[in-house]
Motif scaffolding. Structure first.
Motif, PDB file in Angstrom:
ATOM      1  N   LEU A  58      41.534  36.511  31.563  1.00 52.33           N
ATOM      2  CA  LEU A  58      41.820  36.276  33.191  1.00 52.33           C
ATOM      3  C   LEU A  58      40.455  35.499  33.685  1.00 52.33           C
ATOM      4  CD1 LEU A  58      42.202  40.237  33.570  1.00 52.33           C
ATOM      5  CD2 LEU A  58      44.151  38.436  33.745  1.00 52.33           C
ATOM      6  N   GLU A  59      40.748  34.971  34.697  1.00 52.91           N
ATOM      7  CA  GLU A  59      39.864  34.383  35.629  1.00 52.91           C
ATOM      8  C   GLU A  59      39.078  35.208  36.516  1.00 52.91           C
ATOM      9  OE1 GLU A  59      39.499  30.355  35.809  1.00 52.91           O
ATOM     10  OE2 GLU A  59      40.264  30.997  33.688  1.00 52.91           O
ATOM     11  N   GLN A  60      39.562  36.192  37.174  1.00 55.85           N
ATOM     12  CA  GLN A  60      39.132  36.959  37.809  1.00 55.85           C
ATOM     13  C   GLN A  60      40.173  38.547  38.027  1.00 55.85           C
ATOM     14  OE1 GLN A  60      37.577  35.145  41.408  1.00 55.85           O
ATOM     15  NE2 GLN A  60      39.787  35.494  42.299  1.00 55.85           N
ATOM     16  N   PHE A  61      39.533  39.361  38.314  1.00 52.61           N
ATOM     17  CA  PHE A  61      40.056  40.494  38.442  1.00 52.61           C
ATOM     18  C   PHE A  61      39.154  41.649  39.414  1.00 52.61           C
ATOM     19  CE2 PHE A  61      38.040  42.060  34.666  1.00 52.61           C
ATOM     20  CZ  PHE A  61      37.735  42.921  34.991  1.00 52.61           C
ATOM     21  N   GLY A  62      40.057  42.555  40.000  1.00 53.83           N
ATOM     22  CA  GLY A  62      39.221  43.648  40.786  1.00 53.83           C
ATOM     23  C   GLY A  62      40.318  44.563  41.231  1.00 53.83           C
ATOM     24  N   GLY A  63      39.542  45.775  41.599  1.00 49.18           N
ATOM     25  CA  GLY A  63      40.548  46.826  42.140  1.00 49.18           C
ATOM     26  C   GLY A  63      40.203  48.062  41.647  1.00 49.18           C
ATOM     27  N   HIS A  64      41.388  49.028  41.551  1.00 45.09           N
ATOM     28  CA  HIS A  64      41.039  50.551  41.572  1.00 45.09           C
ATOM     29  C   HIS A  64      41.746  50.972  40.135  1.00 45.09           C
ATOM     30  CE1 HIS A  64      39.947  50.761  45.730  1.00 45.09           C
ATOM     31  NE2 HIS A  64      41.034  49.938  45.885  1.00 45.09           N
ATOM     32  N   MET A  65      41.755  52.084  39.966  1.00 43.40           N
ATOM     33  CA  MET A  65      42.572  52.926  38.915  1.00 43.40           C
ATOM     34  C   MET A  65      43.997  52.717  38.986  1.00 43.40           C
ATOM     35  SD  MET A  65      42.612  57.043  37.969  1.00 43.40           S
ATOM     36  CE  MET A  65      43.477  57.534  36.559  1.00 43.40           C
ATOM     37  N   TYR A  66      44.544  52.817  40.096  1.00 47.66           N
ATOM     38  CA  TYR A  66      45.981  52.403  40.296  1.00 47.66           C
ATOM     39  C   TYR A  66      46.625  51.065  40.779  1.00 47.66           C
ATOM     40  CZ  TYR A  66      46.286  57.603  39.456  1.00 47.66           C
ATOM     41  OH  TYR A  66      46.358  58.798  38.868  1.00 47.66           O
ATOM     42  N   ALA A  67      45.458  50.407  41.107  1.00 45.30           N
ATOM     43  CA  ALA A  67      45.986  49.172  42.070  1.00 45.30           C
ATOM     44  C   ALA A  67      44.854  48.132  41.965  1.00 45.30           C
ATOM     45  CB  ALA A  67      46.331  49.069  43.471  1.00 45.30           C
ATOM     46  N   ALA A  68      45.360  46.800  41.273  1.00 41.82           N
ATOM     47  CA  ALA A  68      44.306  45.756  41.090  1.00 41.82           C
ATOM     48  C   ALA A  68      44.929  44.542  41.351  1.00 41.82           C
ATOM     49  CB  ALA A  68      43.713  45.781  39.651  1.00 41.82           C
ATOM     50  N   GLY A  69      44.048  43.470  41.498  1.00 44.09           N
ATOM     51  CA  GLY A  69      44.634  42.122  41.600  1.00 44.09           C
ATOM     52  C   GLY A  69      43.757  41.145  40.572  1.00 44.09           C
ATOM     53  N   MET A  70      44.615  39.954  40.095  1.00 44.21           N
ATOM     54  CA  MET A  70      44.021  39.117  39.352  1.00 44.21           C
ATOM     55  C   MET A  70      44.515  37.689  39.403  1.00 44.21           C
ATOM     56  SD  MET A  70      46.144  40.598  36.299  1.00 44.21           S
ATOM     57  CE  MET A  70      46.338  42.241  37.344  1.00 44.21           C
ATOM     58  N   THR A  71      43.692  36.952  38.745  1.00 40.76           N
ATOM     59  CA  THR A  71      44.344  35.467  38.597  1.00 40.76           C
ATOM     60  C   THR A  71      44.115  35.174  37.061  1.00 40.76           C
ATOM     61  OG1 THR A  71      42.016  34.471  39.340  1.00 40.76           O
ATOM     62  CG2 THR A  71      43.705  34.765  41.097  1.00 40.76           C
ATOM     63  N   LEU A  72      44.921  34.039  36.701  1.00 44.40           N
ATOM     64  CA  LEU A  72      44.601  33.464  35.353  1.00 44.40           C
ATOM     65  C   LEU A  72      45.339  32.005  35.163  1.00 44.40           C
ATOM     66  CD1 LEU A  72      47.485  33.719  33.974  1.00 44.40           C
ATOM     67  CD2 LEU A  72      46.673  35.976  33.136  1.00 44.40           C
ATOM     68  N   LYS A  73      44.883  31.428  34.124  1.00 39.39           N
ATOM     69  CA  LYS A  73      45.337  29.886  33.847  1.00 39.39           C
ATOM     70  C   LYS A  73      46.735  30.107  33.477  1.00 39.39           C
ATOM     71  CE  LYS A  73      40.701  27.581  33.361  1.00 39.39           C
ATOM     72  NZ  LYS A  73      39.836  27.195  32.185  1.00 39.39           N
ATOM     73  N   GLU A  74      47.655  29.343  33.612  1.00 43.25           N
ATOM     74  CA  GLU A  74      49.006  29.679  33.422  1.00 43.25           C
ATOM     75  C   GLU A  74      49.060  29.438  31.701  1.00 43.25           C
ATOM     76  OE1 GLU A  74      53.546  27.922  34.408  1.00 43.25           O
ATOM     77  OE2 GLU A  74      51.796  26.769  35.401  1.00 43.25           O
ATOM     78  N   GLU A  75      48.374  28.717  31.052  1.00 42.34           N
ATOM     79  CA  GLU A  75      48.446  28.804  29.532  1.00 42.34           C
ATOM     80  C   GLU A  75      48.072  29.967  29.174  1.00 42.34           C
ATOM     81  OE1 GLU A  75      44.591  26.034  30.444  1.00 42.34           O
ATOM     82  OE2 GLU A  75      46.602  26.769  31.567  1.00 42.34           O
TER      83      GLU A  75
END
Length: 566
Positions: A407-424
């Motif tokens: 992952l590039e970055q991520f954040g959130g809680h136990m039940y919900a989170a968001g993230m980004t990553l490179k397509e590859e």
């Protein structure tokens, strides 16, 4: 669905609490299941007061935050209130900015664009601050991991105060003050506040220096209650106090923006559930479909006529959101079937043209169909962005942490989170996520559970019990609406399906010789056959009141039905 009847507390404890409170066995049992064992605890639960709120200066760095804001006011600096684009973030920005404007005029607000900037503190927002000679940014509901962003701002001579409630990383940003009750070195007595709740503690602290009592801040609690409802934080302690008094404001003197959103609701008294399903989705729709600024503008507007215009715009955003949500959910379900992934331990789907604003909702919809920890990806610039949702009792944040290398970055809680990553890295992440969940999730968590507080008979459902259950409100995590179970039930012959696709169920149920009670089962339409031909069945339900044409009647809100276990 797993029916999980909670273990009944010991008889002696039930009897002791019954005697102390002079209540029936059902009430005493429900209280004990919520950790309430004494008269004093019960009094605090049933009669919360604003005096139960903690001193805001018990929060680490609160004194530094207030001193920096006072210095900014003294030096005539412009203060920018920055927040996330969801309900918690936009209500927090509306709350803090509207309060600050009562004591100082140089206040700006900033909500990042979901698509151009993404979640959290953005470089574009900091550049905006620099271009407009803004020297102090108060970041709400975000910022706890924005180490590089805060350093970038510092190089430009811009200070940060962070007011967040997400879990911090190992290193905190180099801000003037970091307000987050989840900080390891913060001894604040309650660490489950939402972002708007942290914002409320900040204005409470600023106000205390001006001899403003807690009563002065009651009009702001409609915003706090809305955020607590939307962010699904525990309905305990300080959250419960803030939500209870906030609901009183919503039902008596709501701000113009909230009044505009609820004006067509045909109910005398709104509950926290109404806020979850009516108010929150509309506020969220602004950031999902257009821009979170629309929500802040609505929530800070004093003129009702103008607020009505803003609300009608947001109503259209919400209609658009519903259409997108339905379309993308259908496509995602088809993808799961095509790829034969129904038996996986996770659901991970991706399509580059899916609307980023609704992928979190779609993830929740997919869990309703395939009960698995779920991640929904779409294309966002040159990266993939995703929303994750989890099943009950499984920490999806920890699972993502175990996949952090992809992952590039991520954040959130136990039940919900968001993230980004490179397509590859998509396939690598997908495989790693599947493997970590497979290794760590107890198998029973892959089947939905209905947690039942108590088995009762219809004869127990009295006006007195209904009055007491109302005092358990507001409901939310760790104080959920009590769920009861009754056996040996029969429909009186009036059972039918409702909804455009027969997806709902309406029954009139009796038990032995008792009079029948009306019941509604949303999404339970397929169970109609179970109730035919005088079959006996078991039901799990909450006890509600149905308001129709100014007439209020008792109604069972069915959560599950199964054949009667003899």
């Amino acid at each position: 669905m797993r029916w999980n009847l909670k273990t009944k507390p010991e008889k002696e404890k039930i009897q002791a609490l019954q005697n102390a409170l002079q209540v029936d066995e059902i009430t005493a049992t429900l209280l004990l299941q919520r950790g309430i064992t004494t008269y004093e605890e019960a009094k605090s639960f049933f009669r919360p007061t604003l005096n139960d709120l903690h001193d805001p200066f018990l929060m680490k760095d609160m004194d530094k935050a207030v001193d920096r804001i006072e210095k900014a006011i003294e030096n005539n600096e412009t203060i920018m209130v920055f927040g996330d684009y969801d309900v918690d973030g936009t209500t927090a920005v509306a709350l803090v900015s509207s309060y600050l404007k009562t004591i100082y005029s140089n206040i700006a607000t900033y909500i990042p664009d979901r698509y151009a900037e993404g979640y959290g503190v953005s470089y574009k927002g900091i550049d905006f601050a620099e271009d407009n000679a803004i020297s102090l940014i108060i970041a709400l509901d975000c910022g706890i991991k924005s180490i590089d962003h805060v350093n970038y701002a510092k190089e430009k001579g811009i200070d940060f105060i962070i007011g967040d409630h997400h879990r911090p990383g190992e290193t905190l940003p180099n801000a003037v003050a970091v307000l987050d009750p989840k900080r390891k070195d913060c001894s604040y007595p309650y660490d489950e506040l939402c972002g708007c709740g942290v914002g409320f503690k900040l204005i409470q602290a600023i106000g205390s220096k001006r001899n403003q009592s807690i009563e002065y801040f009651i009009p702001y609690l409609d915003l706090v209650a809305t955020a607590i409802a939307a962010d699904i934080v525990p309905m305990t302690g300080e959250n419960r106090v803030l939500a209870k008094f906030g609901m009183e404001v919503i039902n008596s003197t709501p701000r113009s923006g909230i009044k505009a959103l609820i004006q067509n609701v045909k109910k005398q008294i709104l509950t926290i559930t109404d806020v979850v399903f009516i108010v929150a989705p509309r506020i969220n729709a602004a950031g999902r479909i257009k821009h979170g600024d629309y929500a802040v503008r609505l929530l800070t507007e004093f003129n009702l006529e103008q607020a009505n215009e803003f609300a009608s715009e947001i109503e259209q955003f919400n209609a658009d959101r519903k259409d997108l949500d339905k379309k993308i959910t259908k496509e995602a379900l088809q993808q799961i079937i095509t790829n034969k992934e129904e038996e996986n331990f996770t659901t991970v789907v991706y399509q580059e043209d899916w609307h980023k604003g609704v992928i979190g909702i779609v993830a929740s919809r997919l869990i309703e169909n395939h009960y698995r920890p779920t991640v929904v990806f779409t294309k966002s610039g040159d990266k993939l962005a995703a929303s994750a949702r989890s099943v009950k009792d499984f920490d999806v944040y920890n699972a993502l942490e175990a996949c952090a290398e992809h992952l590039e970055q991520f954040g959130g809680h136990m039940y919900a989170a968001g993230m980004t990553l490179k397509e590859e890295n998509y396939e690598n992440f997908k495989n790693a996520f599947e493997n970590i969940v497979k290794e760590t999730i107890p198998p029973e968590l892959l089947t939905p559970e209905i947690a039942i507080d108590l088995e009762i008979n219809f004869s127990d459902i009295t006006p007195k019990l209904i009055r007491i259950l109302k005092q358990f409100e507001p409901f939310g995590p760790q104080n959920m609406h009590p769920i009861f179970m009754s056996s040996n039930c029969q429909d009186t012959g009036y059972g039918k399906n409702l909804g455009s696709e027969d997806e709902h169920l309406k029954l009139f149920i009796k038990q032995d010789t008792e009079e029948g009670i009306g019941a509604i089962g949303f999404g339970l339409g397929k169970n109609l056959s179970l109730t035919k031909n005088k079959n006996r069945f078991q039901i799990a339900y909450s006890i509600d009141e149905n308001e129709w044409k100014n007439t209020v009647s008792t109604q069972l809100n069915l959560r599950a039905i199964q054949e009667n276990n003899e």
